[in-house]
Design a protein around this motif. Sequence first.
Motif, PDB file in Angstrom:
ATOM      1  N   SER A  55       5.268   7.847  -7.212  1.00 47.63           N
ATOM      2  CA  SER A  55       4.001   8.079  -6.529  1.00 47.63           C
ATOM      3  C   SER A  55       4.259   8.750  -5.176  1.00 47.63           C
ATOM      4  O   SER A  55       5.360   8.670  -4.624  1.00 47.63           O
ATOM      5  CB  SER A  55       3.256   6.762  -6.335  1.00 47.63           C
ATOM      6  OG  SER A  55       3.996   5.908  -5.500  1.00 47.63           O
ATOM      7  N   ASN A  56       3.240   9.411  -4.621  1.00 46.68           N
ATOM      8  CA  ASN A  56       3.390  10.140  -3.361  1.00 46.68           C
ATOM      9  C   ASN A  56       3.707   9.224  -2.182  1.00 46.68           C
ATOM     10  O   ASN A  56       4.361   9.641  -1.232  1.00 46.68           O
ATOM     11  CB  ASN A  56       2.135  10.948  -3.063  1.00 46.68           C
ATOM     12  CG  ASN A  56       2.009  12.128  -4.006  1.00 46.68           C
ATOM     13  OD1 ASN A  56       2.985  12.549  -4.603  1.00 46.68           O
ATOM     14  ND2 ASN A  56       0.798  12.635  -4.141  1.00 46.68           N
ATOM     15  N   ASP A  57       3.260   7.987  -2.220  1.00 49.09           N
ATOM     16  CA  ASP A  57       3.497   7.079  -1.100  1.00 49.09           C
ATOM     17  C   ASP A  57       4.734   6.182  -1.309  1.00 49.09           C
ATOM     18  O   ASP A  57       4.945   5.236  -0.569  1.00 49.09           O
ATOM     19  CB  ASP A  57       2.256   6.213  -0.850  1.00 49.09           C
ATOM     20  CG  ASP A  57       1.899   5.361  -2.060  1.00 49.09           C
ATOM     21  OD1 ASP A  57       2.392   5.644  -3.159  1.00 49.09           O
ATOM     22  OD2 ASP A  57       1.114   4.410  -1.892  1.00 49.09           O
ATOM     23  N   PHE A  58       5.568   6.502  -2.292  1.00 49.82           N
ATOM     24  CA  PHE A  58       6.766   5.704  -2.557  1.00 49.82           C
ATOM     25  C   PHE A  58       7.761   5.878  -1.414  1.00 49.82           C
ATOM     26  O   PHE A  58       7.999   6.974  -0.926  1.00 49.82           O
ATOM     27  CB  PHE A  58       7.417   6.145  -3.877  1.00 49.82           C
ATOM     28  CG  PHE A  58       8.588   5.310  -4.269  1.00 49.82           C
ATOM     29  CD1 PHE A  58       8.429   4.123  -4.949  1.00 49.82           C
ATOM     30  CD2 PHE A  58       9.877   5.703  -3.936  1.00 49.82           C
ATOM     31  CE1 PHE A  58       9.514   3.347  -5.308  1.00 49.82           C
ATOM     32  CE2 PHE A  58      10.966   4.946  -4.292  1.00 49.82           C
ATOM     33  CZ  PHE A  58      10.783   3.761  -4.975  1.00 49.82           C
ATOM     34  N   ARG A  59       8.344   4.767  -0.953  1.00 49.99           N
ATOM     35  CA  ARG A  59       9.352   4.784   0.112  1.00 49.99           C
ATOM     36  C   ARG A  59      10.634   4.143  -0.400  1.00 49.99           C
ATOM     37  O   ARG A  59      10.621   3.069  -0.989  1.00 49.99           O
ATOM     38  CB  ARG A  59       8.870   4.004   1.341  1.00 49.99           C
ATOM     39  CG  ARG A  59       7.685   4.600   2.013  1.00 49.99           C
ATOM     40  CD  ARG A  59       8.118   5.811   2.829  1.00 49.99           C
ATOM     41  NE  ARG A  59       6.962   6.451   3.419  1.00 49.99           N
ATOM     42  CZ  ARG A  59       6.803   7.754   3.485  1.00 49.99           C
ATOM     43  NH1 ARG A  59       7.720   8.547   3.038  1.00 49.99           N
ATOM     44  NH2 ARG A  59       5.727   8.265   4.029  1.00 49.99           N
ATOM     45  N   PHE A  60      11.724   4.829  -0.144  1.00 49.69           N
ATOM     46  CA  PHE A  60      13.026   4.276  -0.486  1.00 49.69           C
ATOM     47  C   PHE A  60      13.421   3.289   0.596  1.00 49.69           C
ATOM     48  O   PHE A  60      13.294   3.572   1.782  1.00 49.69           O
ATOM     49  CB  PHE A  60      14.076   5.389  -0.573  1.00 49.69           C
ATOM     50  CG  PHE A  60      13.843   6.327  -1.721  1.00 49.69           C
ATOM     51  CD1 PHE A  60      14.313   6.013  -2.982  1.00 49.69           C
ATOM     52  CD2 PHE A  60      13.160   7.519  -1.533  1.00 49.69           C
ATOM     53  CE1 PHE A  60      14.107   6.880  -4.042  1.00 49.69           C
ATOM     54  CE2 PHE A  60      12.950   8.386  -2.588  1.00 49.69           C
ATOM     55  CZ  PHE A  60      13.424   8.061  -3.839  1.00 49.69           C
ATOM     56  N   ASP A  61      13.899   2.122   0.187  1.00 50.25           N
ATOM     57  CA  ASP A  61      14.253   1.091   1.157  1.00 50.25           C
ATOM     58  C   ASP A  61      15.604   0.493   0.766  1.00 50.25           C
ATOM     59  O   ASP A  61      15.734  -0.156  -0.273  1.00 50.25           O
ATOM     60  CB  ASP A  61      13.185  -0.004   1.197  1.00 50.25           C
ATOM     61  CG  ASP A  61      13.464  -1.041   2.258  1.00 50.25           C
ATOM     62  OD1 ASP A  61      14.013  -0.688   3.318  1.00 50.25           O
ATOM     63  OD2 ASP A  61      13.137  -2.224   2.023  1.00 50.25           O
TER      64      ASP A  61
END
Length: 91
Positions: A55-61
């Motif tokens: 998804s466009n709002d996915f953040r890698f953490d």
Amino acid sequence: MDTERSILISCGNNFNFNMPYWVSTLILILVIYIVISIALYYLQDYVLFKPEKLSNDFRFDYENQKTKEYNLETRDGAEINGLRFFPKRRK
């Protein structure tokens, strides 16, 4: 009686060729290897990389790793996401 195993290959009506068993086995192994290699070459994107749209709002953490995320827009308007991992400094 011949002690060496052989496979009879018939080429037409007038020509018979005795091929040793190990040669026919080697040819079979080579053919299987080539077929698997060609299949993996064409299917490598799905077998090795397993593409998955995020998804466009996915953040890698990553808890123990310092990272920086880049979003690049191509000429045709598509967006490519990149992730840079920074090495840990040695003490």
